[in-house]
Design a protein around this motif. Structure first.
Motif, PDB file in Angstrom:
ATOM      1  N   ARG A  57      52.953  33.719  41.272  1.00  0.00           N
ATOM      2  CA  ARG A  57      51.730  32.940  41.429  1.00  0.00           C
ATOM      3  C   ARG A  57      51.833  31.600  40.688  1.00  0.00           C
ATOM      4  NH1 ARG A  57      46.578  35.984  39.489  1.00  0.00           N
ATOM      5  NH2 ARG A  57      46.793  37.038  41.515  1.00  0.00           N
ATOM      6  N   LEU A 112      45.619  42.363  37.616  1.00  0.00           N
ATOM      7  CA  LEU A 112      45.662  41.256  38.564  1.00  0.00           C
ATOM      8  C   LEU A 112      44.299  40.937  39.175  1.00  0.00           C
ATOM      9  CD1 LEU A 112      48.959  42.176  40.460  1.00  0.00           C
ATOM     10  CD2 LEU A 112      48.666  40.557  38.570  1.00  0.00           C
ATOM     11  N   THR A 116      43.024  42.750  44.333  1.00  0.00           N
ATOM     12  CA  THR A 116      44.452  42.981  44.582  1.00  0.00           C
ATOM     13  C   THR A 116      44.618  44.133  45.565  1.00  0.00           C
ATOM     14  OG1 THR A 116      44.993  42.244  42.352  1.00  0.00           O
ATOM     15  CG2 THR A 116      46.671  43.509  43.523  1.00  0.00           C
ATOM     16  N   PHE A 132      47.924  39.082  46.796  1.00  0.00           N
ATOM     17  CA  PHE A 132      47.236  38.320  45.748  1.00  0.00           C
ATOM     18  C   PHE A 132      46.822  36.955  46.307  1.00  0.00           C
ATOM     19  CE2 PHE A 132      51.693  37.320  45.485  1.00  0.00           C
ATOM     20  CZ  PHE A 132      51.742  35.966  45.238  1.00  0.00           C
TER      21      PHE A 132
END
Length: 442
Positions: A57, A112, A116, A132
């Motif tokens: 990410r 997360l 998620t 995500f």
């Protein structure tokens, strides 16, 4: 008898009990390890995946559109991680299907975020897929499922197998260590039963109880050896002291008694007393024998030659001349003489008054089985087991017989000294049958 036939030796009993105990310990250890290992493994697996997602990410967030393609390609080639855009039409299967995967999914969402998505396949492509967001863009990250797999059955099999083998070997070693002193004690006791009193057990054992048992056993063996020596000396003295006056009585009867019938009766009584003394001496004879190959037929012929009175006993033998057994020739001759004498006294035919005796043999593996059978009245079944008891006679009417009641006891004792065995029974057609079991000579 049936219970003794299937009884386990102490070694195997100890070995089995120890193996069961240690195997139960292994099972308990495996279950405990699984319980203790479950939570750390799920946390570790979820942490690794979450770290990959966060790194991916961050890398995508700070890369422009051109560098993103290069970054995705590099991650796929070097790290076995594939990144792709998540489309609304994508079809996926949930990852959480059991307790382990549910725990991983829960841990990933806690790290997360609640949005998620964790899948086991996307568009029929298997793998560990994590969905995500980067700002408003949705992505899939595909990682190797080996990162989150629990321990495989093969790993458990290897671990448990090694533990089980160690359990078997350890149980055998411990059982042998525990039972070795008892095995030595049993062997020494068997030697004493055979008349050998020179067995000495180790009195310096570390274990106090075993050391005390060995000391007590050695003291007992010394006392028994002394008793046996005193008994032999006493019987030899009695034999000498009794035969001297018997010889004087015989001489006095020959010189002083005028009546021939009375003289014969006195001589018969003296012969009977002399035979009884011989029986006592035979029974008390020391147990040391030397086993050598012996021709059975020649020993049987010598024993038969001592019974020439065909009006009282007739003996027939069917033996090959090449049959040999491991025995002491003198002892074996004494065994056969006592059996023939027993048949002459108690195995006579009711009508003829003659004892017809048959001697035969069979081979059974490494053993030779001699059979001595008479055709007399036999013995009551309930009294067969008592025939080898000293001074026992199988029939009340036999108490008037001229024996000492030691003949079959001498036979059994002599065969035991030679490593053989005596079995007595009634023949199907009548009469007593004695089976002599001896080791065949090579």
């Amino acid at each position: 008898m049936r219970r003794n036939r299937f009884a386990l030796s102490l070694f195997w009993r100890t070995f089995i009990l120890l193996s069961l105990l240690l195997t139960a310990g292994i099972v308990a250890w495996v279950q405990t390890f699984k319980a203790l290992e479950f939570e750390p493994r799920t946390v570790q697996a979820a942490q690794q995946i979450a770290s990959l997602v966060n790194l991916s990410r961050a890398a995508l967030h700070y890369a422009d559109s051109i560098n993103r393609v290069t970054l995705i390609k590099t991650m796929s080639e070097q790290e076995s991680i594939m990144l792709r855009a998540r489309e609304p039409a994508d079809q996926f299967e949930p990852f959480e299907v059991n307790r382990f995967t549910n725990a991983i999914g829960k841990e990933l969402r806690s790290r997360l975020g609640p949005t998620t998505v964790v899948a086991s396949s996307v568009n029929h492509v298997p793998g560990l897929w994590v969905g995500f967001q980067i700002e408003r863009d949705n992505y899939w990250l595909q990682a190797d499922t080996a990162r989150v797999e629990p321990m495989t059955g093969r790993t458990w099999f290897i671990w448990v197998g090694i533990a089980f083998i160690a359990t078997i070997l350890g149980s055998a070693a411990i059982a042998r260590l525990i039972n070795q002193p008892l095995k030595e004690l049993s062997f020494a006791a068997s030697r004493i039963r055979e008349g050998e009193y020179d067995s000495v057990l180790d009195e310096s054992m570390i274990t106090r109880e075993i050391r005390e048992v060995n000391q007590g056993f050695n003291r007992m063996a010394r006392e028994l050896a002394k008793v046996e020596e005193d008994r032999a000396v006493m019987l030899a003295g009695i034999s000498h002291d009794l035969r001297t006056p018997l010889a004087r009585i015989r001489l006095e009867a020959e010189m002083s008694v005028v009546d021939e019938e009375a003289k014969r009766n006195i001589a018969a009584d003296i012969d009977q007393l002399d035979a009884i003394i011989d029986k006592f001496m035979d029974y008390a004879r020391p147990g040391d024998v030397t086993l050598v190959p012996v021709h059975v037929s020649s020993v049987v012929d010598k024993a038969i030659s001592q019974f020439r009175d065909t009006k009282r006993i007739r003996i027939g033998a069917k033996l090959p001349i090449d049959t040999k057994v491991m025995a002491d020739e003198t002892e074996l001759g004494r065994v056969l003489t006592n059996l023939f004498e027993n048949a002459r006294r108690y195995g006579r035919n009711t009508y003829t008054g003659v004892a017809n005796v048959e001697v035969s043999y069979t081979r059974s593996g490494s053993w030779v089985l001699l059979t001595v059978r008479d055709h007399g009245p036999g013995v009551a079944v309930e009294k067969l087991a008592q025939l080898t008891t000293p001074f026992f006679r199988g029939d009340a009417a036999r108490t008037a017989a001229t024996g000492a009641g030691l003949g079959l006891a001498i036979v059994e004792k002599a065969l035991q000294r030679m490593g053989g065995q005596l079995d007595l029974g009634n023949a199907p057609g009548g009469g007593l049958v004695a089976h002599i079991r001896l080791k065949r000579a090579p």
